[in-house]
Design an enzyme around this catalytic site. Structure first.
Site, mmCIF file in Angstrom:
data_model
loop_
_atom_site.group_PDB
_atom_site.id
_atom_site.type_symbol
_atom_site.label_atom_id
_atom_site.label_comp_id
_atom_site.label_asym_id
_atom_site.label_seq_id
_atom_site.Cartn_x
_atom_site.Cartn_y
_atom_site.Cartn_z
ATOM 1 N N GLU A 269 34.554 -27.523 42.096
ATOM 2 C CA GLU A 269 35.985 -27.965 43.131
ATOM 3 C C GLU A 269 36.438 -26.868 42.881
ATOM 4 O O GLU A 269 38.019 -27.545 43.225
ATOM 5 C CB GLU A 269 35.676 -29.232 42.189
ATOM 6 C CG GLU A 269 36.349 -28.774 40.484
ATOM 7 C CD GLU A 269 35.406 -28.170 39.544
ATOM 8 O OE1 GLU A 269 36.106 -28.302 38.775
ATOM 9 O OE2 GLU A 269 34.087 -27.632 39.725
ATOM 10 N N CYS B 166 29.690 -27.430 34.579
ATOM 11 C CA CYS B 166 29.868 -27.091 32.886
ATOM 12 C C CYS B 166 29.717 -27.898 32.126
ATOM 13 O O CYS B 166 28.138 -28.201 31.211
ATOM 14 C CB CYS B 166 31.858 -26.478 33.403
ATOM 15 S SG CYS B 166 32.210 -25.276 31.849
ATOM 16 N N HIS C 212 32.311 -23.883 38.899
ATOM 17 C CA HIS C 212 33.017 -25.170 39.672
ATOM 18 C C HIS C 212 32.891 -24.950 40.417
ATOM 19 O O HIS C 212 33.948 -24.107 41.473
ATOM 20 C CB HIS C 212 34.538 -25.256 37.940
ATOM 21 C CG HIS C 212 34.232 -25.353 36.808
ATOM 22 N ND1 HIS C 212 34.404 -26.138 36.277
ATOM 23 C CD2 HIS C 212 34.357 -24.565 35.899
ATOM 24 C CE1 HIS C 212 34.343 -26.471 35.681
ATOM 25 N NE2 HIS C 212 34.409 -25.326 34.825
#
Length: 227
Positions: free
Chosen positions: A205, A86, A203
């Site tokens: 994660e 990002c 994302h």
């Protein structure tokens, strides 16, 4: 494999990444303050999501001048791994480690959602744990996520297999209807020519913890460390 997660003023996903690398995968991990310059002990440097320096001027434009970025560039040039997620992707384009730019979303609004993403190449460590053309569901949260590059750059990215992720339909179709931000060629993530630097707007994660019942992003980290 040792991870370093760069922390800028305004980073907000640094601890999320640490939860994956240290917490879920038991990999040595240290937080790297943006004024540090010694990255010699690291195998992977992660530039996390967030709003570095409040996104003043434009996303990543101030962070690229942080002292740590010179060392990140040297780390990448030595063939070591760099992951920008990002805001981290935006910083990688600002500093020149990846081509193109991330511009305002097509509708000029901040987008926070979960979207389908297709894995385009599996011949690099980043995607080695995925099957070809795997369909993932990953979170996005950005206001400047529309990938843009000139025609020659786009052609080079496609010709050399540098597009790693594309926004798609739930069935894997690549079309404008399922392009959340207007990115050219539905691009959600790219690598450099050597393949050791990856930038992506979704994302991974945030889709790695079984407790969240969302683990499509975990294989990106597993592939990198050979699990």
């Amino acid at each position: 494999m040792k991870f370093g997660i760069v922390v800028f003023p305004g980073s907000n996903c640094d601890r999320d990444v640490e939860t994956v690398t240290r917490g879920l995968l038991d990999q040595p991990t240290r937080m790297v303050w943006h004024q540090e310059t010694d990255l010699d002990d690291l195998d992977v440097v992660v530039l996390p999501g967030g709003f570095s320096y409040g996104d003043y001027l434009r996303c990543g434009a101030i962070a690229r001048f942080s002292p740590v970025l010179k060392s990140v560039v040297e780390h990448a040039q030595a063939g070591k791994y760099v992951l920008g997620i990002c805001n981290g992707f935006q910083i990688l384009t600002e500093v020149g480690l990846l081509p193109g730019a991330l511009t305002r979303n097509r509708n000029l609004h901040f987008i926070c959602d979960r979207v389908p993403v297709r894995v385009e190449t599996t011949d690099l460590a980043w995607s080695a744990a995925y099957a070809p053309k795997s369909l993932l569901t990953l979170p996005i949260a950005h206001g400047e996520g529309r990938y843009y590059a000139d025609e020659d750059t786009l052609k080079a990215l496609e010709d050399h297999g540098q597009v790693m992720f594309r926004y798609c339909s739930p069935n894997g179709e690549i079309d404008e209807k399922h392009n959340p931000n207007g990115s050219l060629n539905n691009i959600a993530g790219i690598t450099n020519r050597q393949g050791n630097v990856l930038g992506m707007m979704p994302h991974p994660e945030r889709a790695s913890d079984p407790m969240l019942k969302a683990t499509d992003g975990l294989k990106l980290f597993k592939g990198l460390i050979g699990l």
